[in-house]
Design a protein around this motif. Structure first.
Motif, PDB file in Angstrom:
ATOM      1  N   ASP A  35       0.810  -1.226   0.000  1.00  0.00           N
ATOM      2  CA  ASP A  35       0.000   0.000   0.000  1.00  0.00           C
ATOM      3  C   ASP A  35       0.833   1.262   0.000  1.00  0.00           C
ATOM      4  O   ASP A  35       0.297   2.350   0.193  1.00  0.00           O
ATOM      5  N   ARG A 223      -4.312  -1.651  -0.489  1.00  0.00           N
ATOM      6  CA  ARG A 223      -4.247  -1.879   0.964  1.00  0.00           C
ATOM      7  C   ARG A 223      -5.102  -3.080   1.318  1.00  0.00           C
ATOM      8  O   ARG A 223      -6.292  -3.146   0.948  1.00  0.00           O
ATOM      9  N   VAL A 224      -4.497  -4.039   1.981  1.00  0.00           N
ATOM     10  CA  VAL A 224      -5.257  -5.204   2.438  1.00  0.00           C
ATOM     11  C   VAL A 224      -6.008  -4.800   3.700  1.00  0.00           C
ATOM     12  O   VAL A 224      -5.408  -4.254   4.633  1.00  0.00           O
ATOM     13  N   GLY A 253       3.767  -7.207   6.527  1.00  0.00           N
ATOM     14  CA  GLY A 253       3.455  -5.783   6.378  1.00  0.00           C
ATOM     15  C   GLY A 253       4.091  -4.902   7.437  1.00  0.00           C
ATOM     16  O   GLY A 253       3.581  -3.805   7.709  1.00  0.00           O
ATOM     17  N   SER A 310      21.613   8.062  11.166  1.00  0.00           N
ATOM     18  CA  SER A 310      20.329   7.553  11.673  1.00  0.00           C
ATOM     19  C   SER A 310      20.353   7.447  13.187  1.00  0.00           C
ATOM     20  O   SER A 310      21.402   7.166  13.787  1.00  0.00           O
ATOM     21  N   HIS A 380      14.862  -3.907  15.219  1.00  0.00           N
ATOM     22  CA  HIS A 380      16.056  -3.215  14.712  1.00  0.00           C
ATOM     23  C   HIS A 380      16.837  -4.081  13.720  1.00  0.00           C
ATOM     24  O   HIS A 380      17.867  -3.666  13.218  1.00  0.00           O
ATOM     25  N   THR A 384      18.956  -7.101   8.498  1.00  0.00           N
ATOM     26  CA  THR A 384      19.880  -8.190   8.820  1.00  0.00           C
ATOM     27  C   THR A 384      19.224  -9.554   8.633  1.00  0.00           C
ATOM     28  O   THR A 384      19.821 -10.472   8.074  1.00  0.00           O
TER      29      THR A 384
HETATM   30  C1  LIG Z   1      16.150   4.490  11.551  1.00  0.00           C
HETATM   31  C2  LIG Z   1      16.169   2.979  11.347  1.00  0.00           C
HETATM   32  C3  LIG Z   1      17.375   2.345  11.173  1.00  0.00           C
HETATM   33  C4  LIG Z   1      17.400   0.959  10.992  1.00  0.00           C
HETATM   34  N1  LIG Z   1      18.603   0.350  10.757  1.00  0.00           N
HETATM   35  C5  LIG Z   1      18.672  -0.983  10.566  1.00  0.00           C
HETATM   36  C6  LIG Z   1      19.906  -1.613  10.270  1.00  0.00           C
HETATM   37  O1  LIG Z   1      20.937  -0.945  10.148  1.00  0.00           O
HETATM   38  N2  LIG Z   1      19.927  -2.966  10.126  1.00  0.00           N
HETATM   39  C7  LIG Z   1      18.791  -3.719  10.230  1.00  0.00           C
HETATM   40  O2  LIG Z   1      18.875  -4.938  10.133  1.00  0.00           O
HETATM   41  N3  LIG Z   1      17.579  -3.144  10.464  1.00  0.00           N
HETATM   42  C8  LIG Z   1      17.493  -1.808  10.634  1.00  0.00           C
HETATM   43  N4  LIG Z   1      16.289  -1.199  10.884  1.00  0.00           N
HETATM   44  C9  LIG Z   1      15.090  -2.036  10.990  1.00  0.00           C
HETATM   45  C10 LIG Z   1      14.565  -2.443   9.632  1.00  0.00           C
HETATM   46  O3  LIG Z   1      14.558  -1.334   8.767  1.00  0.00           O
HETATM   47  C11 LIG Z   1      13.140  -3.016   9.757  1.00  0.00           C
HETATM   48  O4  LIG Z   1      13.106  -4.036  10.738  1.00  0.00           O
HETATM   49  C12 LIG Z   1      12.701  -3.627   8.429  1.00  0.00           C
HETATM   50  O5  LIG Z   1      12.821  -2.684   7.391  1.00  0.00           O
HETATM   51  C13 LIG Z   1      11.270  -4.146   8.501  1.00  0.00           C
HETATM   52  O6  LIG Z   1      10.942  -4.603   7.213  1.00  0.00           O
HETATM   53  P1  LIG Z   1       9.473  -5.057   6.853  1.00  0.00           P
HETATM   54  O7  LIG Z   1       9.499  -5.469   5.419  1.00  0.00           O
HETATM   55  O8  LIG Z   1       8.995  -6.025   7.872  1.00  0.00           O
HETATM   56  O9  LIG Z   1       8.576  -3.756   7.080  1.00  0.00           O
HETATM   57  P2  LIG Z   1       8.474  -2.392   6.270  1.00  0.00           P
HETATM   58  O10 LIG Z   1       9.782  -1.943   5.750  1.00  0.00           O
HETATM   59  O11 LIG Z   1       7.728  -1.458   7.168  1.00  0.00           O
HETATM   60  O12 LIG Z   1       7.570  -2.752   5.023  1.00  0.00           O
HETATM   61  C14 LIG Z   1       6.231  -3.150   5.177  1.00  0.00           C
HETATM   62  C15 LIG Z   1       5.474  -2.822   3.923  1.00  0.00           C
HETATM   63  O13 LIG Z   1       4.148  -3.371   4.038  1.00  0.00           O
HETATM   64  C16 LIG Z   1       3.213  -2.426   3.582  1.00  0.00           C
HETATM   65  N5  LIG Z   1       1.925  -2.701   4.266  1.00  0.00           N
HETATM   66  C17 LIG Z   1       1.651  -2.626   5.593  1.00  0.00           C
HETATM   67  N6  LIG Z   1       0.373  -2.927   5.835  1.00  0.00           N
HETATM   68  C18 LIG Z   1      -0.190  -3.202   4.624  1.00  0.00           C
HETATM   69  C19 LIG Z   1      -1.510  -3.557   4.217  1.00  0.00           C
HETATM   70  N7  LIG Z   1      -2.509  -3.689   5.104  1.00  0.00           N
HETATM   71  N8  LIG Z   1      -1.749  -3.740   2.904  1.00  0.00           N
HETATM   72  C20 LIG Z   1      -0.743  -3.609   1.983  1.00  0.00           C
HETATM   73  N9  LIG Z   1       0.530  -3.274   2.320  1.00  0.00           N
HETATM   74  C21 LIG Z   1       0.808  -3.069   3.625  1.00  0.00           C
HETATM   75  C22 LIG Z   1       3.839  -1.082   3.972  1.00  0.00           C
HETATM   76  O14 LIG Z   1       3.323  -0.031   3.178  1.00  0.00           O
HETATM   77  C23 LIG Z   1       5.301  -1.331   3.689  1.00  0.00           C
HETATM   78  O15 LIG Z   1       5.636  -0.997   2.360  1.00  0.00           O
HETATM   79  C24 LIG Z   1      16.213   0.189  11.034  1.00  0.00           C
HETATM   80  C25 LIG Z   1      14.984   0.855  11.178  1.00  0.00           C
HETATM   81  C26 LIG Z   1      14.955   2.235  11.340  1.00  0.00           C
HETATM   82  C27 LIG Z   1      13.628   2.924  11.484  1.00  0.00           C
END
Ligand SMILES: Cc1cc2nc3c(=O)[nH]c(=O)nc-3n(C[C@H](O)[C@H](O)[C@H](O)COP(=O)(O)OP(=O)(O)OC[C@H]3O[C@@H](n4cnc5c(N)ncnc54)[C@H](O)[C@@H]3O)c2cc1C
Length: 421
Positions: A35, A223-224, A253, A310, A380, A384
């Motif tokens: 989304d 959006r789901v 998500g 960051s 965090h 990784t």
């Molecule tokens: C400042 C900062 C620094 C960081 N540094 C590091 C680092 O150095 N090393 C490390 O390992 N991790 C780091 N992290 C953590 C890492 O970025 C996150 O844990 C990781 O990006 C999570 O990935 P994700 O795909 O689960 O979620 P997200 O990146 O949040 O992606 C989820 C996606 O799902 C979509 N979504 C959500 N709900 C719905 C729905 N209902 N319908 C359709 N789409 C939906 C969202 O729009 C989004 O695009 C950091 C985080 C931050 C904030």
């Protein structure tokens, strides 16, 4: 309209994108639904650090005891938005419970196993993407600017569980290379060997998307709003009325996974732990690995010709407006250090880490809806752990027992009466 696919992945961040590649590799037709309407998620805004040393979950009595000194009001990185207390208050109660020594120790064992598998998974993934240069395996550096913080920091890192990552003193070359880049005198520093960084997170996301599409993967924006079971199959409803009826659904998500999992009958206390970055030209920063300025709770990473600084752990509603004081603070630190990115007006970003109270991810198969897999809450460590999580999702989608025991990551651990296996 009703569509059918073998696999639907909800979320196109780093966890969803890599999971989508894994289901394609299984021979399953795959659709990623995301989304993102302009907002770039944590998968874009992170620090790019492959942090294999962070084996101890942040849910521990030591972290809890030190929290007061790290508050934003006292110049630290930790902030709780009072007006959003309804979003993080119940999470905080569970967090305090998860800081019990036996829970923290079990969490460390589980996270250590997952982190040990993260590097081989990354190596295999970048080979598969035909982009081995995306993974830079040269660890990271950490520095202090006062003897007091250096003594405290060293003692704390010496006692920490860092898995396969080894800590050593900075070499003279490293110390000199760093000191020529920053204005204040650096008192002390250590190097972490064994981890690394992603060369450029934007390029990683673009490469994942390109390879996914080239292999027949589909992606759509939407959006789901609900995942439920109809006639023994998961049904995915989108906000435009579309219903998807795949054999397998993967909830990936990030913070948005919480409402979907709760709608499916699970207890999923995921909170938005928001972080901030500023970014600008790398200038003459040189070819340094990620550097943690521990006294400033800030990590500086070079991505190609850009430099990103960051920081911050802000508990708030994911949708609340950002707090500009945090970017101002990052700018002050960048100026004090003399970082090249402080010379012009840097780009700013804020986004949410998806975090569960025990600081372990949720990875597994739903016991309530057949065919529903979940992979979220990577806090965090989402970057990784993304490659290894993709491998686990691939196994779970085929009904294969994963090579790593995923029982510690079962979302049912938040249900009353659940017993650790
Ligand atoms: C400042 C900062 C620094 C960081 N540094 C590091 C680092 O150095 N090393 C490390 O390992 N991790 C780091 N992290 C953590 C890492 O970025 C996150 O844990 C990781 O990006 C999570 O990935 P994700 O795909 O689960 O979620 P997200 O990146 O949040 O992606 C989820 C996606 O799902 C979509 N979504 C959500 N709900 C719905 C729905 N209902 N319908 C359709 N789409 C939906 C969202 O729009 C989004 O695009 C950091 C985080 C931050 C904030």
């Amino acid at each position: 309209m009703t569509w059918s696919r073998d696999a639907v992945i909800i979320g196109g961040g780093v966890i969803g994108s890599i999971s989508g590649l894994a289901t394609l590799r299984n021979g399953m037709s795959t659709l990623i639904v995301d989304d993102s309407s302009g907002e770039r998620p944590a998968s874009y805004g992170n620090a790019g650090h492959v942090a294999l040393e962070q084996c101890a979950p942040l849910a521990s009595s030591a972290v809890l005891r030190g929290a007061a000194q790290r508050l934003f009001a006292l110049g630290g990185p930790l902030d709780f938005r009072l007006r959003d207390i309804a979003a993080w208050g119940p999470w905080a109660v569970r967090y305090i419970q998860a800081c019990r020594p036996e829970t923290a120790e079990a969490g460390t064992r589980a996270l250590k196993r997952l982190l040990a598998a993260a590097k081989p998974a990354w190596r295999a993934l970048v080979q598969d993407l035909e982009a081995p240069d995306l993974l830079i395996e040269r660890g990271h550096l950490l520095v202090w600017e006062s003897p007091k913080t250096a003594a405290r920091g060293r003692a704390s890192w010496n006692a920490a569980e860092t898995g396969e990552v080894r800590i050593r003193d900075l070499s003279d070359v490293e110390r000199q290379a760093l000191q020529t880049q920053v204005a204040p005198p650096l008192t002390d520093g250590i190097a972490f060997d064994g981890g690394g960084q992603i060369a450029d997170v934007s390029r990683l996301l673009a490469t994942l998307d390109e390879v996914y599409r080239s292999r027949g993967g589909e992606r759509r924006q939407g959006r789901v709003v609900a995942v439920r079971e109809v006639d023994g199959r998961p049904h995915v409803s989108l906000d435009d009325g579309t219903v998807l009826t795949p054999a397998v659904v993967v909830v990936a998500g990030g913070v948005g996974s919480g409402p979907l999992m709760r709608g499916a009958g699970h207890i999923a206390p995921v909170v938005a732990e928001r972080g901030y970055h500023i970014e600008g030209p790398a200038g003459d920063w040189g070819d340094l690995p990620p550097v943690v300025f521990e006294d400033r709770a800030m990590i500086v990473t070079r991505f190609a010709d850009r430099l990103r600084a960051s920081s911050f752990v802000e508990f708030a509603r994911a949708s609340s407006p950002p707090d500009p004081r945090k970017w101002a603070s990052l700018r002050r630190h960048a100026s004090a250090l003399g970082l090249p990115l402080a010379k012009a007006e840097p780009a700013t970003w804020m986004g949410a880490r998806p975090t569960l109270p025990d600081y372990l991810p949720a990875i597994g198969c739903s016991r309530r809806i057949s065919g529903l897999i979940y992979a979220f809450g990577h806090q965090h460590l989402g970057l990784t752990l993304s490659a290894v999580t993709g491998d686990l999702v691939g196994d779970l989608a085929l009904g294969r027992t994963p090579t790593i025991d995923v029982s510690p990551f079962d979302i049912a651990r938040f249900e009353r009466g659940w017993r650790r296996p």
